[in-house]
Scaffold this active site. Structure first.
Site, PDB file in Angstrom:
ATOM      1  N   TYR A 248       0.832  -1.205   0.000  1.00 40.61           N
ATOM      2  CA  TYR A 248       0.000   0.000   0.000  1.00 40.61           C
ATOM      3  C   TYR A 248       0.869   1.260   0.000  1.00 40.61           C
ATOM      4  CZ  TYR A 248      -3.992   2.987   1.474  1.00 40.61           C
ATOM      5  OH  TYR A 248      -4.988   3.959   1.560  1.00 40.61           O
TER       6      TYR A 248
ATOM      7  N   ARG B 217      -1.261   8.042  -3.956  1.00 39.02           N
ATOM      8  CA  ARG B 217      -2.169   7.078  -3.329  1.00 39.02           C
ATOM      9  C   ARG B 217      -3.484   7.739  -2.881  1.00 39.02           C
ATOM     10  NH1 ARG B 217       0.346   4.432   1.816  1.00 39.02           N
ATOM     11  NH2 ARG B 217      -0.761   6.111   2.913  1.00 39.02           N
ATOM     12  N   ASP B 218      -4.548   6.906  -2.935  1.00 38.27           N
ATOM     13  CA  ASP B 218      -5.856   7.348  -2.415  1.00 38.27           C
ATOM     14  C   ASP B 218      -6.319   8.601  -3.170  1.00 38.27           C
ATOM     15  OD1 ASP B 218      -7.295   8.158   0.836  1.00 38.27           O
ATOM     16  OD2 ASP B 218      -7.972   6.771  -0.729  1.00 38.27           O
TER      17      ASP B 218
ATOM     18  N   SER C 280      -5.751   9.179   3.324  1.00 40.06           N
ATOM     19  CA  SER C 280      -4.654   8.201   3.266  1.00 40.06           C
ATOM     20  C   SER C 280      -3.658   8.506   2.159  1.00 40.06           C
ATOM     21  CB  SER C 280      -5.236   6.794   3.061  1.00 40.06           C
ATOM     22  OG  SER C 280      -5.974   6.416   4.189  1.00 40.06           O
TER      23      SER C 280
ATOM     24  N   ASP D 212      -8.061   0.147  -2.799  1.00 33.84           N
ATOM     25  CA  ASP D 212      -8.739   1.320  -3.370  1.00 33.84           C
ATOM     26  C   ASP D 212      -8.214   1.789  -4.723  1.00 33.84           C
ATOM     27  OD1 ASP D 212      -8.758   2.867  -0.091  1.00 33.84           O
ATOM     28  OD2 ASP D 212     -10.022   1.290  -0.942  1.00 33.84           O
TER      29      ASP D 212
ATOM     30  N   ASP E 224      -9.161   5.556  10.105  1.00 33.54           N
ATOM     31  CA  ASP E 224      -9.302   5.684   8.645  1.00 33.54           C
ATOM     32  C   ASP E 224      -8.893   7.068   8.146  1.00 33.54           C
ATOM     33  OD1 ASP E 224     -10.500   3.097   8.211  1.00 33.54           O
ATOM     34  OD2 ASP E 224     -12.329   3.915   9.089  1.00 33.54           O
TER      35      ASP E 224
HETATM   36  O1  LIG Z   1     -28.467   4.805  -7.212  1.00 34.98           O
HETATM   37  N1  LIG Z   1     -27.650   4.413  -8.107  1.00 34.98           N
HETATM   38  O2  LIG Z   1     -28.000   3.730  -9.104  1.00 34.98           O
HETATM   39  C1  LIG Z   1     -26.277   4.715  -7.943  1.00 34.98           C
HETATM   40  C2  LIG Z   1     -25.364   4.353  -8.929  1.00 34.98           C
HETATM   41  C3  LIG Z   1     -24.037   4.670  -8.779  1.00 34.98           C
HETATM   42  C4  LIG Z   1     -23.622   5.368  -7.634  1.00 34.98           C
HETATM   43  O3  LIG Z   1     -22.323   5.741  -7.545  1.00 34.98           O
HETATM   44  C5  LIG Z   1     -21.523   4.984  -6.688  1.00 34.98           C
HETATM   45  O4  LIG Z   1     -21.783   5.410  -5.337  1.00 34.98           O
HETATM   46  C6  LIG Z   1     -20.958   4.712  -4.393  1.00 34.98           C
HETATM   47  C7  LIG Z   1     -21.326   5.166  -2.998  1.00 34.98           C
HETATM   48  O5  LIG Z   1     -22.592   4.632  -2.685  1.00 34.98           O
HETATM   49  C8  LIG Z   1     -19.485   4.987  -4.640  1.00 34.98           C
HETATM   50  O6  LIG Z   1     -18.750   4.132  -3.802  1.00 34.98           O
HETATM   51  C9  LIG Z   1     -17.877   4.762  -2.889  1.00 34.98           C
HETATM   52  O7  LIG Z   1     -16.746   5.245  -3.618  1.00 34.98           O
HETATM   53  C10 LIG Z   1     -15.772   5.851  -2.756  1.00 34.98           C
HETATM   54  C11 LIG Z   1     -14.638   6.362  -3.630  1.00 34.98           C
HETATM   55  O8  LIG Z   1     -15.172   7.330  -4.509  1.00 34.98           O
HETATM   56  C12 LIG Z   1     -15.240   4.845  -1.735  1.00 34.98           C
HETATM   57  O9  LIG Z   1     -14.368   5.575  -0.876  1.00 34.98           O
HETATM   58  C13 LIG Z   1     -13.147   4.929  -0.533  1.00 34.98           C
HETATM   59  O10 LIG Z   1     -13.463   4.006   0.510  1.00 34.98           O
HETATM   60  C14 LIG Z   1     -12.293   3.291   0.962  1.00 34.98           C
HETATM   61  C15 LIG Z   1     -12.741   2.280   2.001  1.00 34.98           C
HETATM   62  O11 LIG Z   1     -13.774   1.468   1.415  1.00 34.98           O
HETATM   63  C16 LIG Z   1     -11.286   4.280   1.559  1.00 34.98           C
HETATM   64  O12 LIG Z   1     -10.136   3.600   1.993  1.00 34.98           O
HETATM   65  C17 LIG Z   1     -10.912   5.311   0.505  1.00 34.98           C
HETATM   66  O13 LIG Z   1     -10.054   6.291   1.071  1.00 34.98           O
HETATM   67  C18 LIG Z   1     -12.179   5.988  -0.019  1.00 34.98           C
HETATM   68  O14 LIG Z   1     -11.870   6.885  -1.078  1.00 34.98           O
HETATM   69  C19 LIG Z   1     -16.388   4.252  -0.924  1.00 34.98           C
HETATM   70  O15 LIG Z   1     -15.905   3.201  -0.106  1.00 34.98           O
HETATM   71  C20 LIG Z   1     -17.432   3.700  -1.877  1.00 34.98           C
HETATM   72  O16 LIG Z   1     -18.590   3.285  -1.149  1.00 34.98           O
HETATM   73  C21 LIG Z   1     -19.113   4.647  -6.054  1.00 34.98           C
HETATM   74  O17 LIG Z   1     -17.794   5.149  -6.292  1.00 34.98           O
HETATM   75  C22 LIG Z   1     -20.062   5.302  -7.044  1.00 34.98           C
HETATM   76  O18 LIG Z   1     -19.814   4.823  -8.338  1.00 34.98           O
HETATM   77  C23 LIG Z   1     -24.519   5.705  -6.630  1.00 34.98           C
HETATM   78  C24 LIG Z   1     -25.849   5.375  -6.780  1.00 34.98           C
HETATM   79 MG   LIG Z   2      -8.742   4.153   3.650  1.00 33.76          MG
END
Ligand SMILES: O=[N+]([O-])c1ccc(O[C@@H]2O[C@H](CO)[C@@H](O[C@@H]3O[C@H](CO)[C@@H](O[C@@H]4O[C@H](CO)[C@@H](O)[C@H](O)[C@H]4O)[C@H](O)[C@H]3O)[C@H](O)[C@H]2O)cc1
Ligand SMILES: [Mg+2]
Length: 362
Positions: free
Chosen positions: A87, A92-93, A99, A139, A317
């Protein structure tokens, strides 16, 4: 060079306990006065978690852990398996702040990353008798599926692919079994994200030489989703893949049809309690979380090699300090436990809550 065994790389191995995490847990338990709660907390030090190599200065520690595991193996006759997280990608991130790492593309970050990988691999090469399993770059590739609208992710696209392929090739050359991180059900499990994910991860597998050591995919790393449930969390509406089993059952055929028969491991370290998030995209120090199902090889799908604890519960986190360089607004949300320290550092109140909320109970 070593040749990959077929079958589950965890089969027949004891999971090495991270001394780094055990030390954190013992120190945490020392701060707990209630005897019942203290006793529960101490049980956590005997649960195997992944060892995160999130900065290059930690790479020599891998040699210490491997030497320790080798000694245990010789003393007990029981084969040891050391679980690590790679990682440290440059930039990153890329879609968040909490992060962000030590290496930057505009400052020789790719060369520094390859050196970081080489240092890890050199340690593994010295201990060929110990099995190593790696979760590769949480990620990173998931961000390339859903966040190409983020400038930093667009700028990092080529580097993430080059860096992950390099890491996979080098890790495979010394017999490390790798699982590539692929977000979670609430990230890539959405209908629109599945096909692009199937294409991307299969391409990476092929670009990395289709080695048998590239065992599969890791899901739910540092997230809170159910492994499998029939009463879906309300935040999962509109996404029929509301748990990790459903996500895996949706992604797996897309990988297979793109030429990769991937296996899976699922993080359940902080999944003990559901219905604790306001929205599914909230990932930072979610309040009310509990330690989840213990690591095990008895899984609901043959596609799942193991249930694991990748994110060590109790390590934050991200910071809730709004003036911090790495402050991310997700860590300021109503369902985020505050005040919180920097990502990866010990978050005592959060650890105590994970112990209290553990399901199954400690
Ligand atoms: O109603 N609908 O039909 C519909 C369709 C599409 C929709 O869009 C989706 O919505 C999702 C959220 O629901 C998004 O998911 C989130 O994306 C983030 C990054 O952008 C993630 O963040 C990371 O998390 C890591 C730990 O897991 C961290 O370590 C890291 O630092 C951190 O950056 C979240 O977990 C993750 O839950 C999707 O991108 C997005 O495409 C939404 C609705
Ligand atoms: Mg994280």
């Amino acid at each position: 060079p070593p040749t990959p065994e077929s079958g589950n790389p965890f089969q027949g191995y004891d999971l090495y306990l991270s001394p780094y995490y055990a030390e954190e847990v013992v120190a945490a338990a020392a701060q707990i006065s209630d005897p019942t709660l203290k006793a529960k907390a101490l049980k956590v030090k005997d649960i195997p978690t992944y060892i995160w190599f999130d900065v290059v200065r930690k790479t020599p520690d891998l040699g210490k852990y491997l030497a320790d595991a080798s000694n245990i193996q010789r003393a007990t006759g029981r084969k040891q398996l050391v679980q690590i997280v790679v990682y440290d990608l440059p930039d990153r991130d890329c879609a968040a702040a909490a992060s962000n790492g030590e290496f930057h593309l505009n400052d020789g970050g790719m060369a520094k990353y390859k050196n970081y990988v080489d240092l890890l691999v050199a340690e593994v090469r010295r201990y060929p008798d110990v099995r190593v399993v790696a979760v590769v770059e949480p990620d990173s590739l998931a961000n390339l599926v859903t966040n190409m609208n983020v400038t930093k992710c667009r700028g990092a696209e080529a580097a993430y692919k080059e860096g992950v392929v390099y890491a996979l090739r080098q890790l495979s050359s010394v017999g490390v079994y790798s699982y590539i991180d692929a977000g979670h059900a609430g990230w890539l499990g959405w209908k629109d994200n599945l096909a692009p994910s199937g294409r991307l991860f299969s391409q990476i597998y092929k670009d990395a030489g289709s080695s048998g050591f590239i065992r599969g995919i890791a899901t739910n790393v540092a997230n809170y989703n159910s492994l499998s449930t029939n009463n879906r969390d309300p935040i999962t509406k509109d996404n029929d893949n509301w748990d990790e089993v459903r996500y895996i059952n949706a992604l797996s055929p897309l990988l297979r049809q793109n030429g990769w028969n991937a296996q899976f491991i699922v993080d359940q370290g902080r999944s003990g309690v559901q219905n604790i998030r306001q929205e599914w995209g909230n990932w930072c120090n979610v309040r009310g979380a509990g330690f989840g199902m213990r690591p095990t090889l008895s899984t609901p799908l043959s596609a799942i090699d193991a249930i694991v604890w990748v994110k060590p519960g109790g390590e934050a986190d991200g910071t809730s300090d709004t003036s911090a360089v790495r402050y991310d607004t997700h860590c300021g949300k109503s369902d985020a436990h505050k005040p919180a320290p920097e990502a990866g550092t010990w978050f005592q109140e959060y650890f105590v809550a994970l112990v209290q909320n553990a399901n199954p109970p400690l």
